[in-house]
Scaffold this motif. Structure first.
Motif, short mmCIF file in Angstrom:
data_model
loop_
_atom_site.label_atom_id
_atom_site.label_comp_id
_atom_site.label_asym_id
_atom_site.label_seq_id
_atom_site.Cartn_x
_atom_site.Cartn_y
_atom_site.Cartn_z
N ALA A 182 0.82 -1.21 0.00
CA ALA A 182 0.00 0.00 0.00
C ALA A 182 0.85 1.26 0.00
N GLU A 183 1.94 1.24 0.73
CA GLU A 183 2.85 2.39 0.75
C GLU A 183 3.48 2.60 -0.62
N GLY A 184 3.85 1.51 -1.27
CA GLY A 184 4.40 1.61 -2.62
C GLY A 184 3.40 2.20 -3.59
N ARG A 185 2.15 1.77 -3.49
CA ARG A 185 1.12 2.33 -4.37
C ARG A 185 0.95 3.83 -4.12
N ARG A 186 1.01 4.26 -2.86
CA ARG A 186 0.88 5.69 -2.56
C ARG A 186 2.05 6.48 -3.17
N ARG A 187 3.27 5.91 -3.08
CA ARG A 187 4.41 6.58 -3.70
C ARG A 187 4.21 6.72 -5.20
N ILE A 206 9.02 -6.82 -8.32
CA ILE A 206 8.11 -6.38 -9.37
C ILE A 206 7.87 -4.88 -9.24
N GLY A 207 7.35 -4.47 -8.10
CA GLY A 207 7.22 -3.06 -7.77
C GLY A 207 6.22 -2.32 -8.62
N TRP A 208 6.46 -1.01 -8.71
CA TRP A 208 5.56 -0.11 -9.41
C TRP A 208 6.33 0.62 -10.52
N PRO A 209 5.66 1.02 -11.59
CA PRO A 209 6.35 1.73 -12.67
C PRO A 209 7.03 3.00 -12.16
N GLY A 210 8.24 3.22 -12.67
CA GLY A 210 8.98 4.41 -12.28
C GLY A 210 9.71 4.30 -10.97
N GLU A 211 9.81 3.09 -10.42
CA GLU A 211 10.44 2.90 -9.12
C GLU A 211 11.41 1.73 -9.19
N PHE A 212 12.57 1.88 -8.53
CA PHE A 212 13.56 0.81 -8.48
C PHE A 212 12.89 -0.50 -8.07
#
Length: 568
Positions: A7-12, A53-59
């Motif tokens: 959830a924190e990753g999605r907020r970033r 996997i993460g989120w687009p635009g993030e390491f």
């Protein structure tokens, strides 16, 4: 990864997406239903290993470099073209730009690729036949006549004589009145892949690396937006490698160029953004998507953890893709339109930054104007009609794609370890570490003893065996061979092109100041014998209308030539 971390990753990601600029476009399905810019685990879900996997635009940028994906900007349509004379290719470029192409990519003929002039005996019969003939800056003037180089990004696919050809490009920009310091584009320059796969070298490896280091220094200081190195996996794959070999050998080449920049005292966060990559999009749809995703992840991790890059731009792997020439068939050539569309879609779903789509007739000849238009329209259909630009990394989270991505990363890491081990053994034999770096040492060792070429040859042999046994199918070749297709008309380059090119070259040599040419070449050789950067004296030689063959010939006499080890 637990639900709170996801959830924190999605907020970033959301904050960065909201702060970014998106295109004015309709981000809905064909039926009019809105779609989200990215998808991930549902709120409250956990996902083991989601940090990979993460989120687009993030390491580690597995899902792309930008939080907006293609909603921010689509990939650049960069069609590879060049044939006959500079004037003929200029006309093709104007057609591509008028039809909606976003950038140019120059294909050179074989004499140019080998650093030879059109009037040399070994050039006979080859001038203008697999690309455009460029003998001097005057040809470069014609090639880009009416095309403002300060406004168009240009890629040049050439490695052995890349540096003198780039100097001709700079001089052409000067003559147009453009600011060379503001130019943007890409020069291939990647000499490692020549020794590994394509075989178009001019000198032994060390002098080539000297020139590349000089180019990196020069562009870093004087042309900051220009990318002086496009590390090429395309030719490695076309030579017969597997996807994992293409991935690993290409990234290892890139690591070696990072080591080269560091050995020159350049700051990694300054020069690494000037590196880009060039990959093959082959016919195995999901494997190719996974390869592109794994490439971004591996590069980001090595750049951060091994080479100390701290900025995101220095950790980014930006890449151009070309659909697979070796997948095209002379039999039933219209099937090639389908193959190219599938390969292009894989490149897009893998997040390519620019793309070239091959023409249906390229196994028979250089593309006709009609075939080139179909290839261009293939990209435009993908971009405008399919909805693939609406969502970043739409296959992210797929069990199959994620497992393929992980597997290719694992295979690549095993190959990196073999390369490093070869470098350690070479250092033990020589009694000292290579002055550039450990990956460079391993690459040079593998080139010197033929390891890379033998590995690719073995992979190619296994695939050919599978084809001949019918275990792998190629429609129209070893299955479904009946056809009603008639022969297609192909582009034929007249031999008059060669005769005219030779006449033009003779006229230019007669009209130039020979004393100025000799003085400029002498100054270039003085720089070659010292530690002085060679770009400025090479530019002076080009301004004096020294030819490509004269510049490369002088350096061959100084540095010698290269013969690869025999393989059996």
């Amino acid at each position: 990864m637990d639900a709170d971390a996801i959830a924190e990753g999605r907020r970033r990601w959301q904050a960065r997406y909201d702060a970014a600029r998106t295109r004015d476009a309709d981000f809905t399905t064909l039926s009019g239903d809105p779609v989200e810019p990215v998808y991930g685990p549902a709120p409250g879900d956990t996902y083991e290993g989601f940090e990979r996997i993460g989120w687009p635009g993030e390491f580690p940028f597995t899902r792309g470099l930008y939080p907006t994906g293609y909603r921010g900007r689509t990939w650049t349509i960069r069609q590879f073209a060049g044939f006959g004379s500079a004037r003929q290719t200029n006309e093709r470029y104007r057609m591509i730009l008028k039809a909606g192409g976003g950038g140019l990519s120059v294909a050179f003929d074989m004499p140019t690729l080998m650093g030879r002039d059109s009037d040399e005996p070994r050039s006979l019969g080859e001038v203008g036949h697999c690309g455009v003939a460029i003998d001097s800056a005057a040809d470069m003037d014609v090639l880009f006549d009416g095309i403002p180089l300060g406004e168009v990004t240009t890629s040049m696919t050439i490695s052995g004589p890349a540096v003198p050809v780039f100097c001709m490009y700079l001089v052409a920009a000067e003559r147009q009145g453009a600011d060379p310091g503001a130019l943007n584009g890409t020069l291939q320059t990647d000499i490692f892949k020549e020794y590994i796969a394509q075989k178009e070298w001019l000198f032994p490896p060390e002098p080539h690396l000297r020139l590349i280091g000089d180019l990196m220094e020069y562009t870093s200081r004087h042309i900051p937006a220009y990318k002086p190195l496009s590390v090429s996996g395309y030719h490695i794959r076309e030579a017969g490698s597997t996807a994992a070999q293409e991935l690993a050998y290409t990234l290892a080449d890139g690591f070696a160029y990072v080591e080269l920049g560091l050995s020159r005292g350049l700051a990694v966060d300054d020069f690494a953004p000037g590196l880009s990559f060039f990959f093959d999009a082959h016919i195995d749809f999901f494997e190719e998507i996974a390869k592109f995703r794994a490439a971004r992840r591996i590069w980001a991790r090595w750049m951060r953890d091994v080479y100390g890059a701290r900025t995101e731009r220095a950790q980014w792997l930006r890449f151009h893709t070309q659909t697979a020439g070796v997948s095209l068939t002379a039999q039933q050539p219209y099937n090639n339109v389908v193959r190219t569309a599938i390969e292009a879609l894989a490149a897009v779903l893998g997040g390519t930054n620019s793309l070239h789509t091959n023409a249906l007739d390229e196994t028979l000849a250089l593309p006709s104007e009609q075939a080139a238009e179909i290839a261009l329209r293939t990209q435009q259909v993908l971009m405008e009609e399919t909805g693939v630009t609406n969502v970043a990394d739409p296959l992210g989270g797929s069990w199959y794609v994620e497992r393929l991505t992980d597997r290719l990363e694992e295979q690549a890491e095993r190959i990196f370890e073999e390369i490093l081990d070869r470098g350690r053994r070479a250092a033990a034999r020589s009694g000292g570490e290579h002055p550039i770096g450990p990956v460079t040492a391993g690459l040079l060792s593998g080139i010197e003893d033929g390891w890379f070429t033998s590995q690719i040859a073995e992979a190619s042999f296994r695939y050919q065996q599978a084809l001949e046994k019918g275990e792998k199918k190629v429609v129209g070749v070893n299955c479904y061979t009946g056809s009603v297709t008639r022969d297609i008309e192909i582009l034929r380059v007249s031999h008059e092109v060669e005769r005219q090119q030779v006449r033009d070259l003779a006229r230019r040599k007669a009209e130039r100041d020979d004393a100025a040419v000799r003085a400029a070449l002498a100054s270039l050789l003085e720089a070659a014998r010292s530690d002085r950067n060679m770009i400025e004296p090479m530019l002076e030689a080009v301004r004096a209308e020294a030819t490509l063959g004269e510049i490369c010939g002088a350096l061959r006499e100084e540095w010698g030539s290269y013969t690869e080890p025999p393989g059996f």
